[in-house]
Motif scaffolding. Sequence first.
Motif: not given
Lengths: 199, 199
Positions: A111-135
Amino acid sequence: MLPGMARKTGSHAEITGPKVREAALRLFAQYGYAAVSMRQIAREVGVQAGALYTYTTDKQALLFDLMRDHMTEVLGGMSVMPEGSPGERLEWIVRYHIGYNLSHKDGVFINYMELRNLEPENHKVISGLRRRYEDAVEAVLVDGQEKGVFQIPDTRLASMAVIAMLNGVNTWYREGGRLSQERVERIYWNMVRRAVKGA
Amino acid sequence: MLPGMARKTGSHAEITGPKVREAALRLFAQYGYAAVSMRQIAREVGVQAGALYTYTTDKQALLFDLMRDHMTEVLGGMSVMPEGSPGERLEWIVRYHIGYNLSHKDGVFINYMELRNLEPENHKVISGLRRRYEDAVEAVLVDGQEKGVFQIPDTRLASMAVIAMLNGVNTWYREGGRLSQERVERIYWNMVRRAVKGA
DNA sequence: GCATCTAATGAACGCGCGTTCAATTCAAGC
DNA sequence: GCTTGAATTGAACGCGCGTTCATTAGATGC
């Protein structure tokens, strides 16, 4: 058949499906998504490459599923944080984060290293989940700041700093090494506690 | 001709050599070593793939050179740390680390992410250089601990925690964003200062 | 303006990639 | 023991990979 779908009968899918995920998790963590081939994963599982497509639509979906499920589990664990003072809750987060990271190294690493290998749509989803954790982390800092028990000039920066610091544990901690997990948790909590409190 | 070798005359090599490194640095940072092809790098530079081999023996050497030169520069900058109290030196490290990271994002990112793509011999070299950096940080913490100005249960753990925390800045800092670099440095230094000092 | 020599080309090499699919295997249900 | 249907095979597809090398281009030094 959809990935992860369980059947009543003792089919191969019951066994092979999880195996594919486990192999992919391990190999992606070790060599990186781009460097691992579907044939390598298949070899690890003990099937031909074509058989993998019974359990995943493609390689990208395999990565995305692993990352999404990881984040979902992380957030699920976070949601059972006990009530308490901001200090108590922050300590709980520190220990939960370290404990989870050390018991799910491969998932965390991916989850740390492979964000950049996600296609844009998938990237958005994972970034969103990570953002929720940070929040969720920041919410505790904000609460403590408002109650006057923390002195933090910028809660967002402090959240990121704490998370980064805790993530670092995976880069050096070795089981059976010099420090027990309990001791590591205690030391980290002491550092975090002092970092967010006024001198 | 060896890579990076300068000639007296105005040959193409003088221009193209650095260009190859710059392109590789940028592309490796953006997409990852394994996902970037020599043809992609060549396209970026404006030559055919074969021409790259005038400047590097192979793709692995290109990555290794970038990583080694990065670490060498980091360590070189570290070696000019001014004398002073442990607190002053630690503050200098915090500001140097943040400043360097923010002005060399691609290099930092690659050194972070691509260790696992180094062949064993190269991996040893880069790990060794990184270790020297960690040791330099720890030396300051040890000094402060011995002088009684820091209260740190484990200087190794604390070094890793501080470095991880500072590295995190690259994941969220955006130039022209909410916080100036000076303000970021000040806040981080405050957190580090409190984390290593007794309450 | 010729000889020299390096940079660069562009084709070629063998290989492994992700993915598809007709054919086959094999256990389950009757 | 036959039928059914999913799991799996294994060959095939087109493609791009890292790297090599004979050839060409083009500037340099005389």
